[in-house]
Design a protein around this motif. Sequence first.
Motif, PDB file in Angstrom:
ATOM      1  N   ALA A  70       0.829  -1.201   0.000  1.00 20.84           N
ATOM      2  CA  ALA A  70       0.000   0.000   0.000  1.00 20.84           C
ATOM      3  C   ALA A  70       0.866   1.255   0.000  1.00 20.84           C
ATOM      4  O   ALA A  70       0.569   2.232  -0.718  1.00 20.84           O
ATOM      5  CB  ALA A  70      -0.928  -0.015   1.215  1.00 20.84           C
ATOM      6  N   ILE A  71       1.956   1.247   0.768  1.00 18.15           N
ATOM      7  CA  ILE A  71       2.849   2.412   0.801  1.00 18.15           C
ATOM      8  C   ILE A  71       3.486   2.623  -0.568  1.00 18.15           C
ATOM      9  O   ILE A  71       3.599   3.755  -1.058  1.00 18.15           O
ATOM     10  CB  ILE A  71       3.909   2.225   1.902  1.00 18.15           C
ATOM     11  CG1 ILE A  71       3.245   2.278   3.276  1.00 18.15           C
ATOM     12  CG2 ILE A  71       4.974   3.310   1.810  1.00 18.15           C
ATOM     13  CD1 ILE A  71       4.168   1.902   4.398  1.00 18.15           C
ATOM     14  N   GLY A  74       1.085   4.239  -2.813  1.00 14.71           N
ATOM     15  CA  GLY A  74       0.972   5.665  -2.527  1.00 14.71           C
ATOM     16  C   GLY A  74       2.079   6.464  -3.184  1.00 14.71           C
ATOM     17  O   GLY A  74       1.845   7.533  -3.749  1.00 14.71           O
ATOM     18  N   LEU A  75       3.296   5.943  -3.145  1.00 17.19           N
ATOM     19  CA  LEU A  75       4.429   6.608  -3.797  1.00 17.19           C
ATOM     20  C   LEU A  75       4.199   6.736  -5.295  1.00 17.19           C
ATOM     21  O   LEU A  75       4.375   7.817  -5.885  1.00 17.19           O
ATOM     22  CB  LEU A  75       5.696   5.801  -3.512  1.00 17.19           C
ATOM     23  CG  LEU A  75       7.012   6.328  -4.063  1.00 17.19           C
ATOM     24  CD1 LEU A  75       7.329   7.651  -3.420  1.00 17.19           C
ATOM     25  CD2 LEU A  75       8.120   5.342  -3.793  1.00 17.19           C
ATOM     26  N   PHE A  78       1.484   9.333  -6.104  1.00 12.55           N
ATOM     27  CA  PHE A  78       1.953  10.711  -5.975  1.00 12.55           C
ATOM     28  C   PHE A  78       2.783  11.117  -7.188  1.00 12.55           C
ATOM     29  O   PHE A  78       2.571  12.187  -7.786  1.00 12.55           O
ATOM     30  CB  PHE A  78       2.773  10.840  -4.699  1.00 12.55           C
ATOM     31  CG  PHE A  78       3.526  12.136  -4.587  1.00 12.55           C
ATOM     32  CD1 PHE A  78       2.849  13.338  -4.511  1.00 12.55           C
ATOM     33  CD2 PHE A  78       4.905  12.146  -4.564  1.00 12.55           C
ATOM     34  CE1 PHE A  78       3.546  14.528  -4.419  1.00 12.55           C
ATOM     35  CE2 PHE A  78       5.598  13.328  -4.467  1.00 12.55           C
ATOM     36  CZ  PHE A  78       4.920  14.519  -4.392  1.00 12.55           C
TER      37      PHE A  78
ATOM     38  N   LEU B  53      -4.919   2.562   6.778  1.00 11.84           N
ATOM     39  CA  LEU B  53      -3.562   2.054   7.012  1.00 11.84           C
ATOM     40  C   LEU B  53      -3.292   1.893   8.503  1.00 11.84           C
ATOM     41  O   LEU B  53      -2.703   0.895   8.934  1.00 11.84           O
ATOM     42  CB  LEU B  53      -2.543   3.019   6.414  1.00 11.84           C
ATOM     43  CG  LEU B  53      -2.099   2.782   4.981  1.00 11.84           C
ATOM     44  CD1 LEU B  53      -1.113   3.850   4.567  1.00 11.84           C
ATOM     45  CD2 LEU B  53      -1.455   1.422   4.856  1.00 11.84           C
ATOM     46  N   GLY B  72       3.773   5.305   6.634  1.00 14.82           N
ATOM     47  CA  GLY B  72       2.971   5.452   5.426  1.00 14.82           C
ATOM     48  C   GLY B  72       1.961   6.577   5.545  1.00 14.82           C
ATOM     49  O   GLY B  72       1.747   7.341   4.601  1.00 14.82           O
ATOM     50  N   PHE B  75       3.720   9.850   5.205  1.00 15.93           N
ATOM     51  CA  PHE B  75       4.032  10.074   3.791  1.00 15.93           C
ATOM     52  C   PHE B  75       2.808  10.586   3.036  1.00 15.93           C
ATOM     53  O   PHE B  75       2.891  11.539   2.248  1.00 15.93           O
ATOM     54  CB  PHE B  75       4.538   8.767   3.180  1.00 15.93           C
ATOM     55  CG  PHE B  75       4.752   8.843   1.702  1.00 15.93           C
ATOM     56  CD1 PHE B  75       5.901   9.417   1.186  1.00 15.93           C
ATOM     57  CD2 PHE B  75       3.803   8.348   0.829  1.00 15.93           C
ATOM     58  CE1 PHE B  75       6.088   9.496  -0.169  1.00 15.93           C
ATOM     59  CE2 PHE B  75       3.988   8.418  -0.532  1.00 15.93           C
ATOM     60  CZ  PHE B  75       5.133   8.990  -1.035  1.00 15.93           C
ATOM     61  N   LEU B  76       1.661   9.959   3.286  1.00 20.50           N
ATOM     62  CA  LEU B  76       0.427  10.413   2.629  1.00 20.50           C
ATOM     63  C   LEU B  76       0.118  11.864   2.981  1.00 20.50           C
ATOM     64  O   LEU B  76      -0.196  12.671   2.106  1.00 20.50           O
ATOM     65  CB  LEU B  76      -0.746   9.546   3.068  1.00 20.50           C
ATOM     66  CG  LEU B  76      -1.068   8.295   2.296  1.00 20.50           C
ATOM     67  CD1 LEU B  76      -2.240   7.592   2.946  1.00 20.50           C
ATOM     68  CD2 LEU B  76      -1.412   8.647   0.874  1.00 20.50           C
ATOM     69  N   THR B  79       2.487  14.202   1.086  1.00 19.93           N
ATOM     70  CA  THR B  79       2.459  14.301  -0.375  1.00 19.93           C
ATOM     71  C   THR B  79       1.106  14.742  -0.926  1.00 19.93           C
ATOM     72  O   THR B  79       1.070  15.354  -1.997  1.00 19.93           O
ATOM     73  CB  THR B  79       2.826  12.956  -1.011  1.00 19.93           C
ATOM     74  OG1 THR B  79       1.955  11.951  -0.498  1.00 19.93           O
ATOM     75  CG2 THR B  79       4.256  12.602  -0.738  1.00 19.93           C
ATOM     76  N   ALA B  83       0.676  17.317  -4.178  1.00 16.31           N
ATOM     77  CA  ALA B  83       0.094  16.897  -5.448  1.00 16.31           C
ATOM     78  C   ALA B  83      -1.124  17.751  -5.796  1.00 16.31           C
ATOM     79  O   ALA B  83      -1.267  18.212  -6.942  1.00 16.31           O
ATOM     80  CB  ALA B  83      -0.296  15.423  -5.374  1.00 16.31           C
TER      81      ALA B  83
END
Lengths: 119, 110
Positions: A70-71, A74-75, A78, B53, B72, B75-76, B79, B83
């Motif tokens: 899942a991570i 996400g990368l 983006f 998550l 994670g 990070f979300l 970003t 975006a």
Amino acid sequence: MIAPFVLVSAAAAVTLAILGIAFVLTAYRVITGPTLPDRILALDTLTGIAIGFIAVIAVKTRFTLYIDIAIALGLVGFLATVAFARFVLSRGRPETRPLPAGDEQAVTPVPGDTAGKAR
Amino acid sequence: MMEYVIATATALTMLGGAFFALSAAIGVVRLPDVYSRMHAASKAGSVGSGLLLLAAGLYSGELAIFARAAAGVVFLLLTAPVAAHLLAKAAHDTGHKLWELSVGDDMEGR
């Protein structure tokens, strides 16, 4: 008293159903536009919902490696959105006549204003 | 007893994440222009994915895996605004109009 495993399974089933509805709604926006940024935004939302799907699958199967997947998704989502934004910048104006030859500015800037317009 | 606590917290977090993801999708469908849709999708969408998550990390019961899920989520949250802002700026620079009933545009002419 219900077992904890049953409780989590039922919640996961309900969550998957709700996420399916959200996925269908967002796919509708991808199809009907009306503009390119709308579709890109809806695709970004689709990747977010897919991350949620994968996390719920990780809960259902007790297989924690799915979290890393899942991570990674996400990368990728983006980076795809950033690349699409660059693409929109190079596309120029929406639904107008084609730009005259030699004029590569999508929007005529205000005199004296040199901000923006990064290519 | 501890199992019940973790299971209940996981179930509630999952349902909350599903609610936020659904509200993001409804916003993407119902709102009138690109910029308001972006507001719905980027905020509610990242919170929904992040809660799901976190639920996965919580249910694993191991600190290392929970830390990975939390990373994670961070990070979300880092970003998604970047975006959304890039995409909105690109749309505005290429002349995509705001909704007719919008009151003002501070980026007019830039």
